[in-house]
Design a protein around this motif. Structure first.
Motif, PDB file in Angstrom:
ATOM      1  N   ASN A   1      -5.236  18.507  19.189  1.00 17.81           N
ATOM      2  CA  ASN A   1      -5.016  17.571  20.302  1.00 17.81           C
ATOM      3  C   ASN A   1      -6.327  16.908  20.741  1.00 17.81           C
ATOM      4  OD1 ASN A   1      -3.312  16.181  22.043  1.00 17.81           O
ATOM      5  ND2 ASN A   1      -3.631  17.660  23.700  1.00 17.81           N
ATOM      6  N   LYS A   2      -7.089  16.454  19.752  1.00 13.61           N
ATOM      7  CA  LYS A   2      -8.378  15.804  20.016  1.00 13.61           C
ATOM      8  C   LYS A   2      -8.294  14.334  19.637  1.00 13.61           C
ATOM      9  CE  LYS A   2     -10.313  19.637  21.240  1.00 13.61           C
ATOM     10  NZ  LYS A   2     -10.899  19.882  22.533  1.00 13.61           N
ATOM     11  N   PRO A   3      -8.965  13.475  20.395  1.00 14.56           N
ATOM     12  CA  PRO A   3      -8.997  12.051  20.034  1.00 14.56           C
ATOM     13  C   PRO A   3      -9.677  11.857  18.681  1.00 14.56           C
ATOM     14  CG  PRO A   3      -9.927  12.414  22.222  1.00 14.56           C
ATOM     15  CD  PRO A   3      -9.725  13.758  21.606  1.00 14.56           C
ATOM     16  N   LEU A   4      -9.154  10.929  17.899  1.00  8.51           N
ATOM     17  CA  LEU A   4      -9.696  10.629  16.576  1.00  8.51           C
ATOM     18  C   LEU A   4     -10.130   9.169  16.539  1.00  8.51           C
ATOM     19  CD1 LEU A   4     -10.174  11.461  13.584  1.00  8.51           C
ATOM     20  CD2 LEU A   4      -7.839  10.656  13.139  1.00  8.51           C
ATOM     21  N   ILE A   5     -11.380   8.963  16.194  1.00  5.87           N
ATOM     22  CA  ILE A   5     -11.946   7.623  16.046  1.00  5.87           C
ATOM     23  C   ILE A   5     -12.045   7.331  14.556  1.00  5.87           C
ATOM     24  CG2 ILE A   5     -13.930   6.130  16.536  1.00  5.87           C
ATOM     25  CD1 ILE A   5     -12.379   7.380  19.043  1.00  5.87           C
ATOM     26  N   THR A   6     -11.496   6.205  14.127  1.00  2.52           N
ATOM     27  CA  THR A   6     -11.608   5.776  12.737  1.00  2.52           C
ATOM     28  C   THR A   6     -12.734   4.755  12.672  1.00  2.52           C
ATOM     29  OG1 THR A   6      -9.286   6.230  12.314  1.00  2.52           O
ATOM     30  CG2 THR A   6     -10.398   4.716  10.798  1.00  2.52           C
ATOM     31  N   CYS A   7     -13.846   5.171  12.110  1.00  6.69           N
ATOM     32  CA  CYS A   7     -15.062   4.355  12.132  1.00  6.69           C
ATOM     33  C   CYS A   7     -14.963   3.083  11.306  1.00  6.69           C
ATOM     34  CB  CYS A   7     -16.246   5.196  11.689  1.00  6.69           C
ATOM     35  SG  CYS A   7     -16.555   6.585  12.799  1.00  6.69           S
ATOM     36  N   ALA A   8     -14.109   3.075  10.289  1.00  2.00           N
ATOM     37  CA  ALA A   8     -13.963   1.886   9.446  1.00  2.00           C
ATOM     38  C   ALA A   8     -12.992   0.873  10.044  1.00  2.00           C
ATOM     39  CB  ALA A   8     -13.504   2.281   8.049  1.00  2.00           C
ATOM     40  N   GLU A   9     -12.491   1.143  11.235  1.00  2.00           N
ATOM     41  CA  GLU A   9     -11.572   0.205  11.890  1.00  2.00           C
ATOM     42  C   GLU A   9     -12.251  -1.164  12.026  1.00  2.00           C
ATOM     43  OE1 GLU A   9      -7.981  -0.829  13.386  1.00  2.00           O
ATOM     44  OE2 GLU A   9      -8.454   1.254  12.957  1.00  2.00           O
ATOM     45  N   GLY A  10     -11.596  -2.211  11.501  1.00  2.73           N
ATOM     46  CA  GLY A  10     -12.149  -3.562  11.583  1.00  2.73           C
ATOM     47  C   GLY A  10     -12.925  -3.995  10.352  1.00  2.73           C
ATOM     48  N   VAL A  11     -13.150  -3.074   9.413  1.00  2.36           N
ATOM     49  CA  VAL A  11     -13.850  -3.397   8.176  1.00  2.36           C
ATOM     50  C   VAL A  11     -12.893  -4.107   7.233  1.00  2.36           C
ATOM     51  CG1 VAL A  11     -14.780  -2.329   6.072  1.00  2.36           C
ATOM     52  CG2 VAL A  11     -15.544  -1.534   8.308  1.00  2.36           C
ATOM     53  N   LYS A  12     -13.410  -5.102   6.513  1.00  2.00           N
ATOM     54  CA  LYS A  12     -12.635  -5.732   5.445  1.00  2.00           C
ATOM     55  C   LYS A  12     -13.138  -5.129   4.135  1.00  2.00           C
ATOM     56  CE  LYS A  12     -11.567  -9.890   7.898  1.00  2.00           C
ATOM     57  NZ  LYS A  12     -11.855 -11.256   8.201  1.00  2.00           N
ATOM     58  N   PRO A  13     -12.430  -4.110   3.639  1.00  2.00           N
ATOM     59  CA  PRO A  13     -12.931  -3.412   2.454  1.00  2.00           C
ATOM     60  C   PRO A  13     -12.768  -4.237   1.184  1.00  2.00           C
ATOM     61  CG  PRO A  13     -10.794  -2.553   3.078  1.00  2.00           C
ATOM     62  CD  PRO A  13     -11.184  -3.551   4.138  1.00  2.00           C
ATOM     63  N   ILE A  14     -13.553  -3.893   0.194  1.00  2.00           N
ATOM     64  CA  ILE A  14     -13.411  -4.458  -1.138  1.00  2.00           C
ATOM     65  C   ILE A  14     -12.126  -3.894  -1.723  1.00  2.00           C
ATOM     66  CG2 ILE A  14     -14.372  -4.459  -3.483  1.00  2.00           C
ATOM     67  CD1 ILE A  14     -17.144  -4.208  -2.177  1.00  2.00           C
ATOM     68  N   GLU A  15     -11.350  -4.736  -2.382  1.00  2.00           N
ATOM     69  CA  GLU A  15     -10.130  -4.248  -3.029  1.00  2.00           C
ATOM     70  C   GLU A  15     -10.428  -3.887  -4.469  1.00  2.00           C
ATOM     71  OE1 GLU A  15      -6.758  -6.815  -2.617  1.00  2.00           O
ATOM     72  OE2 GLU A  15      -6.412  -6.133  -0.579  1.00  2.00           O
ATOM     73  N   LEU A  16      -9.967  -2.718  -4.855  1.00  3.77           N
ATOM     74  CA  LEU A  16     -10.111  -2.232  -6.218  1.00  3.77           C
ATOM     75  C   LEU A  16      -8.744  -2.183  -6.870  1.00  3.77           C
ATOM     76  CD1 LEU A  16     -12.424   0.806  -5.425  1.00  3.77           C
ATOM     77  CD2 LEU A  16     -13.140  -1.451  -6.206  1.00  3.77           C
ATOM     78  N   SER A  17      -8.729  -2.179  -8.174  1.00  3.81           N
ATOM     79  CA  SER A  17      -7.474  -2.056  -8.899  1.00  3.81           C
ATOM     80  C   SER A  17      -7.419  -0.680  -9.537  1.00  3.81           C
ATOM     81  CB  SER A  17      -7.384  -3.142  -9.972  1.00  3.81           C
ATOM     82  OG  SER A  17      -6.139  -3.088 -10.602  1.00  3.81           O
ATOM     83  N   LYS A  18      -6.369   0.062  -9.215  1.00  2.00           N
ATOM     84  CA  LYS A  18      -6.176   1.395  -9.778  1.00  2.00           C
ATOM     85  C   LYS A  18      -4.778   1.462 -10.366  1.00  2.00           C
ATOM     86  CE  LYS A  18      -6.230   6.295  -8.699  1.00  2.00           C
ATOM     87  NZ  LYS A  18      -6.376   7.322  -7.691  1.00  2.00           N
ATOM     88  N   GLU A  19      -4.721   1.617 -11.669  1.00  2.00           N
ATOM     89  CA  GLU A  19      -3.445   1.686 -12.380  1.00  2.00           C
ATOM     90  C   GLU A  19      -2.550   0.499 -12.031  1.00  2.00           C
ATOM     91  OE1 GLU A  19      -1.882   5.550 -11.459  1.00  2.00           O
ATOM     92  OE2 GLU A  19      -3.629   6.556 -12.306  1.00  2.00           O
ATOM     93  N   GLY A  20      -3.165  -0.692 -11.961  1.00  2.00           N
ATOM     94  CA  GLY A  20      -2.433  -1.917 -11.675  1.00  2.00           C
ATOM     95  C   GLY A  20      -2.131  -2.146 -10.204  1.00  2.00           C
ATOM     96  N   GLU A  21      -2.504  -1.202  -9.362  1.00  2.00           N
ATOM     97  CA  GLU A  21      -2.240  -1.324  -7.920  1.00  2.00           C
ATOM     98  C   GLU A  21      -3.543  -1.618  -7.185  1.00  2.00           C
ATOM     99  OE1 GLU A  21      -0.788   1.578  -4.285  1.00  2.00           O
ATOM    100  OE2 GLU A  21      -0.387   2.171  -6.329  1.00  2.00           O
ATOM    101  N   LYS A  22      -3.486  -2.513  -6.208  1.00  2.00           N
ATOM    102  CA  LYS A  22      -4.665  -2.841  -5.404  1.00  2.00           C
ATOM    103  C   LYS A  22      -4.816  -1.793  -4.304  1.00  2.00           C
ATOM    104  CE  LYS A  22      -5.683  -7.133  -6.909  1.00  2.00           C
ATOM    105  NZ  LYS A  22      -6.927  -7.573  -7.407  1.00  2.00           N
TER     106      LYS A  22
END
Length: 172
Positions: free
Chosen positions: A84-105
């Motif tokens: 029951n602790k607050p969770l901060i997602t540090c990558a919130e707002g980042v535009k990540p690089i898209e990779l292709s894995k087994e044909g899926e982005k």
């Protein structure tokens, strides 16, 4: 989450990875205790939390994770929710690089490799610690400002170094 009031114990930040802990230490300075669940070299994609990890999170005021599915099977989110602790997602707002894995982005979860993205992490951490400990706002902002300036200089240096390599030779 509830703010920590001046005069009480230092706020405790528990981070999923060493990278997040390093960013948090840069912002928090000595006003907070910062702990990392993972040790250097541990793989966040396959990590399985231990009872000691759960205990560490139970003692946290807030928890911080990378996000973008870096923490395989969302282990940090599960630990935070169970405690029951607050969770901060540090990558919130980042535009990540898209990779292709087994044909899926998929989004590359290692977004901190970009100094510009690292600045987003730092600002997200800054917002979280100011909400947690408003009395430390000025110090947190000064620490973040100095670190953001360092990241900006690093970004410029990286660009200079890459520009020394002819475009046709830039292979990663």
């Amino acid at each position: 989450f509830l703010p920590v009031y001046a005069g009480e114990k230092k706020p405790v930040l528990v981070c999923s990875t060493t990278q997040i802990a390093d960013f948090a230490r840069q912002v928090a300075g000595d006003r907070c205790e910062v702990h990392s669940i993972l040790a250097p070299g541990a793989d966040p994609h396959t990590y399985m939390p231990t009872p000691d990890d759960a205990k560490m999170v139970m003692n946290a005021d807030i928890t911080l994770q990378n996000g973008l599915h870096l923490e395989g099977k969302n282990w940090m989110a599960v630990l935070a929710k169970d405690a029951n602790k607050p969770l901060i997602t540090c990558a919130e707002g980042v535009k990540p690089i898209e990779l292709s894995k087994e044909g899926e982005k998929i989004a590359d979860p290692h977004a901190w490799f970009s100094a510009k993205n690292a600045a987003i992490y730092v600002n997200n951490i800054l917002d979280a610690v100011v909400r947690l400990d408003p009395a430390g706002k000025e110090r947190y902002e000064a620490n973040a400002k100095l670190y953001l300036r360092t990241l900006k200089i690093l970004d410029g240096w990286i660009r200079e170094q890459v520009n020394l390599i002819p475009p046709e030779k830039r292979i990663l």
